[in-house]
Design a protein around this motif. Structure first.
Motif, PDB file in Angstrom:
ATOM      1  N   SER A  52      21.626   0.420 -12.843  1.00 42.79           N
ATOM      2  CA  SER A  52      19.936   0.317 -12.847  1.00 42.79           C
ATOM      3  C   SER A  52      19.217   0.163 -11.759  1.00 42.79           C
ATOM      4  CB  SER A  52      19.769  -0.090 -14.367  1.00 42.79           C
ATOM      5  OG  SER A  52      19.763  -1.689 -13.747  1.00 42.79           O
ATOM      6  N   ILE A  53      17.839   0.501 -11.690  1.00 44.33           N
ATOM      7  CA  ILE A  53      16.944   0.517 -10.524  1.00 44.33           C
ATOM      8  C   ILE A  53      16.466   0.050 -10.674  1.00 44.33           C
ATOM      9  CG2 ILE A  53      15.594   1.715  -8.973  1.00 44.33           C
ATOM     10  CD1 ILE A  53      16.563   4.921  -9.251  1.00 44.33           C
ATOM     11  N   VAL A  54      16.163  -1.328 -10.101  1.00 45.89           N
ATOM     12  CA  VAL A  54      15.041  -2.648 -10.223  1.00 45.89           C
ATOM     13  C   VAL A  54      13.998  -1.861 -10.232  1.00 45.89           C
ATOM     14  CG1 VAL A  54      14.847  -5.334 -10.926  1.00 45.89           C
ATOM     15  CG2 VAL A  54      17.019  -4.641  -9.618  1.00 45.89           C
ATOM     16  N   ALA A  55      13.765  -1.249  -8.387  1.00 40.59           N
ATOM     17  CA  ALA A  55      12.419  -1.750  -7.841  1.00 40.59           C
ATOM     18  C   ALA A  55      12.720  -0.614  -6.625  1.00 40.59           C
ATOM     19  CB  ALA A  55      12.243  -2.822  -6.245  1.00 40.59           C
ATOM     20  N   ARG A  56      11.221  -0.510  -6.856  1.00 43.09           N
ATOM     21  CA  ARG A  56      11.392   0.782  -5.350  1.00 43.09           C
ATOM     22  C   ARG A  56      10.352   1.037  -4.940  1.00 43.09           C
ATOM     23  NH1 ARG A  56      13.581   6.592  -6.922  1.00 43.09           N
ATOM     24  NH2 ARG A  56      15.232   5.658  -5.406  1.00 43.09           N
ATOM     25  N   GLU A  57       9.709   1.220  -3.292  1.00 44.20           N
ATOM     26  CA  GLU A  57       8.497   0.758  -2.757  1.00 44.20           C
ATOM     27  C   GLU A  57       9.165   2.247  -1.539  1.00 44.20           C
ATOM     28  OE1 GLU A  57       7.187  -2.572  -0.432  1.00 44.20           O
ATOM     29  OE2 GLU A  57       8.091  -2.104   0.434  1.00 44.20           O
ATOM     30  N   LEU A  58       7.510   2.994  -2.224  1.00 42.30           N
ATOM     31  CA  LEU A  58       7.654   4.511  -1.051  1.00 42.30           C
ATOM     32  C   LEU A  58       6.284   4.211  -0.285  1.00 42.30           C
ATOM     33  CD1 LEU A  58       7.909   7.255  -0.345  1.00 42.30           C
ATOM     34  CD2 LEU A  58       6.892   8.018  -2.402  1.00 42.30           C
ATOM     35  N   ASP A  59       6.806   4.441   0.956  1.00 40.56           N
ATOM     36  CA  ASP A  59       5.433   4.119   1.941  1.00 40.56           C
ATOM     37  C   ASP A  59       5.216   4.852   3.086  1.00 40.56           C
ATOM     38  OD1 ASP A  59       3.844   2.864   3.767  1.00 40.56           O
ATOM     39  OD2 ASP A  59       4.632   1.036   4.394  1.00 40.56           O
ATOM     40  N   VAL A  60       3.587   5.743   2.748  1.00 40.52           N
ATOM     41  CA  VAL A  60       3.954   7.111   3.488  1.00 40.52           C
ATOM     42  C   VAL A  60       2.619   6.971   4.540  1.00 40.52           C
ATOM     43  CG1 VAL A  60       3.419   9.384   3.081  1.00 40.52           C
ATOM     44  CG2 VAL A  60       4.516   8.183   1.331  1.00 40.52           C
ATOM     45  N   ARG A 109       6.089  -0.107  -5.858  1.00 38.39           N
ATOM     46  CA  ARG A 109       5.583  -0.016  -4.897  1.00 38.39           C
ATOM     47  C   ARG A 109       4.631   1.559  -4.377  1.00 38.39           C
ATOM     48  NH1 ARG A 109       1.267  -2.428  -2.586  1.00 38.39           N
ATOM     49  NH2 ARG A 109       1.169  -2.937  -0.479  1.00 38.39           N
ATOM     50  N   PHE A 110       3.794   1.791  -4.345  1.00 42.36           N
ATOM     51  CA  PHE A 110       3.358   3.042  -3.859  1.00 42.36           C
ATOM     52  C   PHE A 110       2.039   2.274  -2.363  1.00 42.36           C
ATOM     53  CE2 PHE A 110       0.856   7.094  -3.355  1.00 42.36           C
ATOM     54  CZ  PHE A 110       1.670   7.946  -2.359  1.00 42.36           C
ATOM     55  N   VAL A 111       2.930   3.320  -1.331  1.00 44.27           N
ATOM     56  CA  VAL A 111       1.500   2.907  -0.481  1.00 44.27           C
ATOM     57  C   VAL A 111       1.138   4.388   0.309  1.00 44.27           C
ATOM     58  CG1 VAL A 111       0.383   1.691   1.702  1.00 44.27           C
ATOM     59  CG2 VAL A 111       1.790   0.281  -0.297  1.00 44.27           C
ATOM     60  N   ASN A 112       0.418   4.693   0.914  1.00 47.10           N
ATOM     61  CA  ASN A 112       0.048   5.628   1.493  1.00 47.10           C
ATOM     62  C   ASN A 112      -0.821   5.475   3.117  1.00 47.10           C
ATOM     63  OD1 ASN A 112       0.367   9.108   2.259  1.00 47.10           O
ATOM     64  ND2 ASN A 112      -2.371   8.462   1.837  1.00 47.10           N
ATOM     65  N   HIS A 113      -1.075   5.806   3.947  1.00 46.10           N
ATOM     66  CA  HIS A 113      -1.867   6.688   5.149  1.00 46.10           C
ATOM     67  C   HIS A 113      -2.388   7.451   5.214  1.00 46.10           C
ATOM     68  CE1 HIS A 113      -1.322   1.430   4.584  1.00 46.10           C
ATOM     69  NE2 HIS A 113      -2.490   1.615   5.375  1.00 46.10           N
ATOM     70  N   SER A 114      -3.619   8.264   5.263  1.00 49.18           N
ATOM     71  CA  SER A 114      -3.916   9.446   5.774  1.00 49.18           C
ATOM     72  C   SER A 114      -4.339   9.879   7.247  1.00 49.18           C
ATOM     73  CB  SER A 114      -3.928  10.012   4.758  1.00 49.18           C
ATOM     74  OG  SER A 114      -3.381  10.517   4.045  1.00 49.18           O
ATOM     75  N   VAL A 115      -4.060   9.853   7.979  1.00 54.15           N
ATOM     76  CA  VAL A 115      -4.558   9.928   9.311  1.00 54.15           C
ATOM     77  C   VAL A 115      -5.029  10.877   9.785  1.00 54.15           C
ATOM     78  CG1 VAL A 115      -3.921   7.278   9.621  1.00 54.15           C
ATOM     79  CG2 VAL A 115      -2.759   9.415  10.344  1.00 54.15           C
ATOM     80  N   TYR A 116      -5.673  10.878  10.346  1.00 53.13           N
ATOM     81  CA  TYR A 116      -6.430  11.927  11.347  1.00 53.13           C
ATOM     82  C   TYR A 116      -5.676  12.689  12.132  1.00 53.13           C
ATOM     83  CZ  TYR A 116     -10.113  12.745   8.304  1.00 53.13           C
ATOM     84  OH  TYR A 116     -11.531  13.233   7.173  1.00 53.13           O
ATOM     85  N   THR A 117      -5.309  13.346  12.916  1.00 54.49           N
ATOM     86  CA  THR A 117      -5.013  13.621  14.430  1.00 54.49           C
ATOM     87  C   THR A 117      -5.815  14.926  15.101  1.00 54.49           C
ATOM     88  OG1 THR A 117      -3.139  14.912  13.345  1.00 54.49           O
ATOM     89  CG2 THR A 117      -2.680  12.838  14.053  1.00 54.49           C
TER      90      THR A 117
END
Lengths: 288, 948
Positions: B473-481, B513-521
């Protein structure tokens, strides 16, 4: 407005005269698969265009006197489908069938492919391994240039401005001769080679020829590797080891660059791998 | 010079420029079935037969055709007597947008003329020069097989033969496209086929620099050129910020763009725009514009965009919607469910891996093209290749500071979209040129501009951390984008939001937990592309699922199935992560994933393959000594429309012969939505589908629809069609009751008649006549609109069978099998087509497609030679399986199908490469070079076994 002079000769004599008269800014056009695109984009702007499509007796494949002769206007589709080419010079048939797509194969000509002098030209790696000769004509007369000495660099050949290619010919390989052609690209159709190899093996003389595309400014032959093979094949007690050594030496003929399709490093790896595959298949009869 | 040739058997004499290619000559002469796609001989859309041989007419000078015979698609039959190829293609549903099909049909004609009984390989070779971006060639090949006298060798054993006659009469049937023969005979009109008097050709001067300020711009030399009517610079257009993202108002994307700016932010950004009397003149005028740039330091790496001292790409104070201009942060997302830190403590094993998804392009065969003109009332009319006509109207009006009432947008047939046409790319500037010159202006992008200057899939770096218990079973998942949005922030918030919201609910997880940073280039701009963030997310998540299973000794399928979200459960993410704001409750009412896998497993012999693996050995030897073979699988879920956001509307009015006009804002990009929505109306009204006259996507004449995106049309717009049709039907029952002398409440309709329980019936035409000409005299017509909060997810399971050449690193896909639970297939043929096309686009992303840039931010492969879309000889066997679960919230039980197929591809391919070789690849695409380097390092630099 761009309005070049359009010449449409009906014979070789007329064609030679037309290109001779055109001077510095004349260009021959056959299939036009490359040139038409460049003209439309404005990248190429010749003052005189000499259209070869009306020149008779300049196309097709003929087999005579122990030679196969390809007319300069023979299309890739024609060559790829020719029964003698398929039987005796399978590498050339495969190379011609690897050009672009069905559309470009039915339009593009072998003369154009050679004259374009792209190091990635599909047919040229095969023709180099067949030790082809280029037949050249101008008002000054005709001459035969070995393919090996025909190219000077990407897009550059020894052709003078007033010369045109009438055909390419090579010795008809023996019935027990073997050959190999392979092109590695990222796609099967419409792909430009990352590396291509054309190779032949004559069991009677115990010699091989190995030619590579896209690994140097021109299609190259691995002469040192061919020589090593010729000197040791007949007497070698360990042919698999010899094949490995020849393949390693063949890689030294390559001097590739990084480009959009691949890095030089990857190309170097491929050259040796493809040389080894070709030799194993042709000479050892494995991995066929 | 004068050329004489025959076109379709007719002698034609015309004067051409020697530099003119046959493509342009033929189109000028009215043979507009010849389409322009790349102009470099790569795509084949302009194929014609020259003396019976197929050639790309962009590579033939018109002068070269002198004295020869040309055949165009117009010469191959018409709607009265279609060529058997056209008829067969139509019956098989070979076409979607059909922009490539005219050429493909001619290639097929030439192939069959030369070889009436081609093998499959010969068929693929024969059409290999006709690149199709919609279909994966599957149905065209089936059609050609039939023409060659063979049947379909790989039928779907579960496919419904005809529609479910028990339940429906038109819905569920493989109805042919309403505009099908028009599409396949070259007579359907795409934007470039519209004719205008005094037309000017527009062109955009594009920045050669990745980041620069325009110090001075002098157009006097360009304007001095005879035939140049107008040059616009940033001084000439309103400086009203907007977003090019065609989304609902208020758009969740930052307003960081104006029509023309004094700053350029990527190579290809707009500098100025020109309108001139010929395309060539417009190009020369662009070359003559003198621009002085102050070159600024550029950000070409998304990792550096937020670092201290990085150049600021957007500087304006307080722009609407940018998260933090000082850190080049376009958008930011942060979401917690439970407590991941606690979850990782509770887990027996924690896995943390990082993945990268590259820059790829939708690359529709028709590039962006827009024609603007003023009608007799002086209103602006925009004919454009768009997925979002109503958003175009609103955004163009806003950017040009004119009222919405002064703009009409028409979407004719368009040549594919896939997301990139959800973007205002030309409409604003083309309109500005027309408003200035008062003349019609057309801009059609060159293929290279299409690739580097429009919109891309956002590249992402994804770090996934997952805590798993020993029981699986999956207890925790963090996706950092980390998301690279490029120079502008269209979809910078919503694409990564979907990276989380579409993927994280698939496997039940207590703490997320889900985190995203969208950056300009200073690189090309991210936008919408089929899959919309989920593709990147699934590559990471479903690759890691395989990695975890392998490490922990679980069966990869059992491990997934154990954790998959169940029917009746609530998606925990949906409430928190909506479309750039809070979302809505989402209950999983239907989930056919287990059935999807059962069917995929059966078709691809998964169990037998697993059993054949030798213990201790990775993969199996392939067809050659130097190849390794492996199979990989993956699962996905997606969405259906944007809950609480997407709205579609439909108007239905009855005509006197029992036919109906169906007017819809919905936008058919080639998917067949016009036909599908017509089927729904026909079903409710009890008439045959030919009685429904569909007209769509015209802001003056059809009701509103958000447009074609987010897999919404069948579900959201379909719901509106059903509602409107029910109102029309009920009103017709009222009129019928008078004719029948029966109570309206018991009436039913079918077979173009309305019947009473007594057995008495009346034809639909008679009822319509009664409504119109009877005593009451009424035009029966209703408009309904539809929104939804449910967003039911389709589910998909996939298996890929492939071989890895360990000598060259090339991956050869042998077969791809994908089953989708789409609720209910309104038109099974079209639904399969969506799956086929999605899979092939996914394979491109997995294996061959990547936009490559040099050190100055210039795209170096902006052409179809080196940006590698798969041809018919590259495409593997693709098998689509439809699984139906009858979604209670959908029209006739339907959910979506169009995006989910792309989601499953990259992880399945990565998992199969691992299965074949033991090599785990986490960076897309898996080019031969990357695979070989990986294999080499796996073998400690000694060469992978078998490579030599």
């Amino acid at each position: 407005m761009y309005e070049p002079v359009w010449r449409h000769p009906k014979s070789l004599d007329e064609a030679v005269k037309a290109i001779g008269d055109a001077g510095e800014s004349g260009r021959l056009i056959a299939g036009g698969t490359d040139l038409a695109v460049l003209i439309r984009k404005g990248v190429s702007r010749p003052d005189v265009l000499v259209d070869l499509s009306g020149v008779c007796g300049h196309a097709g494949v003929t087999v005579a006197d122990g030679r196969i002769a390809l007319g300069a206007l023979a299309t890739h589709a024609e060559i790829g489908a020719h029964p003698v080419v398929r039987e005796r010079a399978g590498l050339l048939a495969r190379a011609c069938s690897a050009v672009g797509s069905a559309q470009t194969r039915s339009r593009g000509t072998v003369g154009g492919n050679v004259a374009n002098a792209s190091p990635a030209a599909d047919s040229v790696a095969a023709l180099a391994a067949l030790d082809g000769d280029v037949h050249v004509l101008s008002v000054r007369g005709d001459r035969v240039v070995p393919l090996a000495g025909f190219f000077k660099g990407p897009g550059a050949t020894v052709l003078a401005r007033d010369e045109l290619i009438t055909g390419i010919s090579f010795d008809l390989p023996g019935s027990d001769a073997r050959s190999y052609y392979r092109k590695v690209g990222q796609r099967n159709a419409l792909a430009i080679a990352i590396v291509s190899i054309g190779a032949t093996f004559d069991p009677e003389t115990g010699t091989v020829r190995l030619a590579f595309g896209s690994v140097a400014p021109t299609v190259v032959r691995a002469r040192a590797a061919e020589a090593l093979f010729a000197s040791e094949w007949g007497t070698s007690g360990n042919r698999p080891a010899l094949v490995g050594a020849v393949a390693r030496l063949a890689a030294e003929a390559a001097s590739p660059i990084d480009d959009v399709r691949a890095t030089a490093e990857y190309r170097m790896m491929l050259v040796e791998t493809l040389a080894a595959s070709s030799l194993k298949e042709m000479c050892l009869g494995t991995c066929a | 010079m004068t050329v004489r040739f025959t076109i379709n058997g007719k002698e034609v004499t015309t004067v051409v420029d020697v530099g003119e290619v046959l493509l342009d000559t033929l189109r000028r002469l009215g043979y507009r079935g010849v389409k322009s796609g790349c102009r470099t001989g790569n795509c084949g859309s302009c194929t014609v037969l020259l003396d019976g041989k197929p050639v790309p007419s962009c590579t033939v000078l018109a002068a070269q055709a002198d004295g020869h015979a040309v055949t165009t698609i117009e010469g191959l039959g018409d709607d009265h007597k279609p060529d058997p190829i056209q008829e067969t293609f139509l019956r098989h549903g070979a076409e979607q947008c059909a922009y490539c099909m005219q050429g493909m049909i001619l290639s097929t004609r030439a192939l069959l003329d030369e070889n009436p009984h081609p093998t499959d390989i010969e068929i693929r070779e024969g059409i290999s020069g006709n690149l199709c971006r919609c279909t994966a060639y599957v149905k065209a090949i089936e059609a050609i097989r039939e023409l060659a006298g063979r049947g379909n060798e790989n039928p779907d054993p579960w496919k419904r033969k005809e529609c479910d006659e028990e339940r429906y009469s038109t819905v569920g049937a493989c109805v042919e496209k309403t505009e099908g023969i028009g599409l396949l005979s070259g007579r359907a009109k795409y934007v470039d086929d519209f004719q205008f008097d005094n037309l000017l050709y527009g062109r955009v001067l594009r920045s050669p620099h990745a980041h620069a300020r325009i110090v001075r711009i002098d157009a006097s030399k360009a304007l001095a050129l005879p035939g140049v009517h107008c040059v616009l610079t940033h001084d000439d257009v309103p400086q009203v910020p907007f977003t090019t993202a065609g989304q609902n108002y208020p758009e969740p994307s930052p307003y960081d763009k104006v029509i023309l700016d004094e700053k350029v932010r990527f190579v290809g950004d707009r500098v100025a725009a020109v309108a001139a009397e010929t395309p060539l003149l417009a190009k020369r005028a662009c070359d003559l514009i003198d621009v002085e740039y102050e070159i600024l330091p550029a950000v070409l790496d998304m990792e550096q965009a937020m670092s201290e001292g990085a150049p600021r790409i957007h500087e304006k104070e307080d722009p609407r919607g940018i998260a933090d201009t000082s850190r080049n942060l376009a958008a930011h997302l942060d979401m917690d469910i439970g407590d991941v830190a606690k979850g990782f403590e509770e887990a027996d094993r924690v896995f943390e891996t990082e993945y990268y998804s590259q820059y790829v392009h939708c690359a529709p065969t028709e590039p962006h093209v827009t024609a603007t003109s003023l009608d007799e009332k002086g209103r602006l009319v925009i004919v454009t290749s768009t997925q979002v006509p109503f958003h175009v109207r609103r955004i163009v009006a806003h950017a040009n500071e004119i009222p919405v009432s002064q703009v009409r947008v028409i979407k004719p047939r368009i040549g594919g979209g896939f997301g990139v046409k959800q973007e205002i790319m030309l409409e604003d500037i083309c309109s500005a040129l027309t408003l200035r010159t008062r003349l019609p202006v057309k801009i059609m992008l060159d293929r290279d501009e299409e690739l580097f200057a429009t919109r891309t899939r956002h590249p992402q770096k994804l770090r996934v951390k997952t805590g798993v218990r020993n029981d699986g079973s999956i207890v925790a998942r963090e996706l950092d984008v980390l998301t690279n949005t490029g120079a502008y922030g269209g979809h910078a918030l919503t694409v990564p939001s979907n990276t989380g919201s579409k993927t994280l609910p698939l496997y039940r997880t207590e703490h997320i937990r889900f985190v995203n940073h969208s950056v300009y280039t200073n690189l090309p701009v991210g936008g919408a592309y089929r899959g919309y963030g989920a593709v990147q997310g699934y590559f990471a998540i479903d690759s890691q699922m395989d990695e975890i299973a392998h490490e922990m000794g679980f069966d990869p399928v059992d491990f997934r199935l154990r954790n998959v979200i169940r029917q009746g459960e609530e998606d925990p993410v949906a409430r928190q992560l909506g479309e750039g704001k809070e979302g809505f409750e989402r209950i999983i009412r239907t989930n056919g994933l287990a059935e999807c896998w059962e069917k995929v497993k059966a078709v691809c012999d998964w169990d037998a393959w697993q059993a054949s693996l030798k213990p201790g050995e990775t993969g199996r030897s392939g067809s050659k000594p130097w190849t390794r073979r492996g199979k990989g699988m993956s699962f996905a879920m997606h969405g259906t429309g944007i809950p609480g956001d997407d709205m579609g509307a439909a108007t239905i009015k009855s005509n006197e012969d029992g036919s109906f006009n169906l007017l819809i804002g919905a936008t058919d990009l080639g998917t067949g939505s016009d036909t599908i929505l017509g089927q729904m109306a026909a079903e409710v009204l009890g008439v045959s589908s030919d009685r429904i006259l569909v007209y769509s996507s015209d802001t003056d004449r059809t009701p509103f629809d958000v447009g074609a995106y987010a897999s919404s049309t069948t579900y959201v717009s379909g719901g509106a069609v059903v509602k409107a049709a029910e109102k029309v039907r009920d009103r017709l029952f009222y009129h019928a009751s008078k004719l029948l002398g029966e109570d309206a409440s018991g009436l039913t309709c079918s077979d173009n008649r309305i019947a009473a329980p007594s057995g008495k019936s009346v034809s639909m035409g008679d009822v319509a006549m009664e409504a119109m000409y009877g005593e009451e005299k009424e035009q029966v017509a209703y408009t309904s609109s539809n929104i939804t909060f449910a967003c039911p997810p389709p589910f998909a399971a996939a298996c890929v069978d492939l071989e890895v050449d360990v000598g060259t690193g090339r991956v050869e896909v042998l077969e791809f099998v994908c089953a989708v639970d789409l609720g209910y297939a309104i038109n099974p043929t079209f639904a399969e087509g969506q799956i086929h096309g999605g899979i092939l686009q996914g394979l491109g992303q997995a294996l061959s497609e990547e936009m490559i840039f040099d050190g100055k931010g210039r795209m170096v492969n902006a052409n179809l030679t080196d940006y590698k879309i798969y041809s018919a000889v590259d495409a593997p066997e693709i098998r689509a399986i439809l699984v139906e679960t009858d979604e209670p919230t959908g029209p006739f039980g339907a959910k979506s199908v169009s995006e989910i197929p792309v989601d499953v591809v990259a992880p399945a391919v990565a998992n199969a490469i691992f299965a074949a070789t033991g090599l785990r690849l986490r960076e897309l695409p898996f080019t031969p070079e990357r695979v070989l380097a990986g294999l080499d390092s796996l073998a400690g630099g000694q060469g992978f076994p078998g490579s030599n």
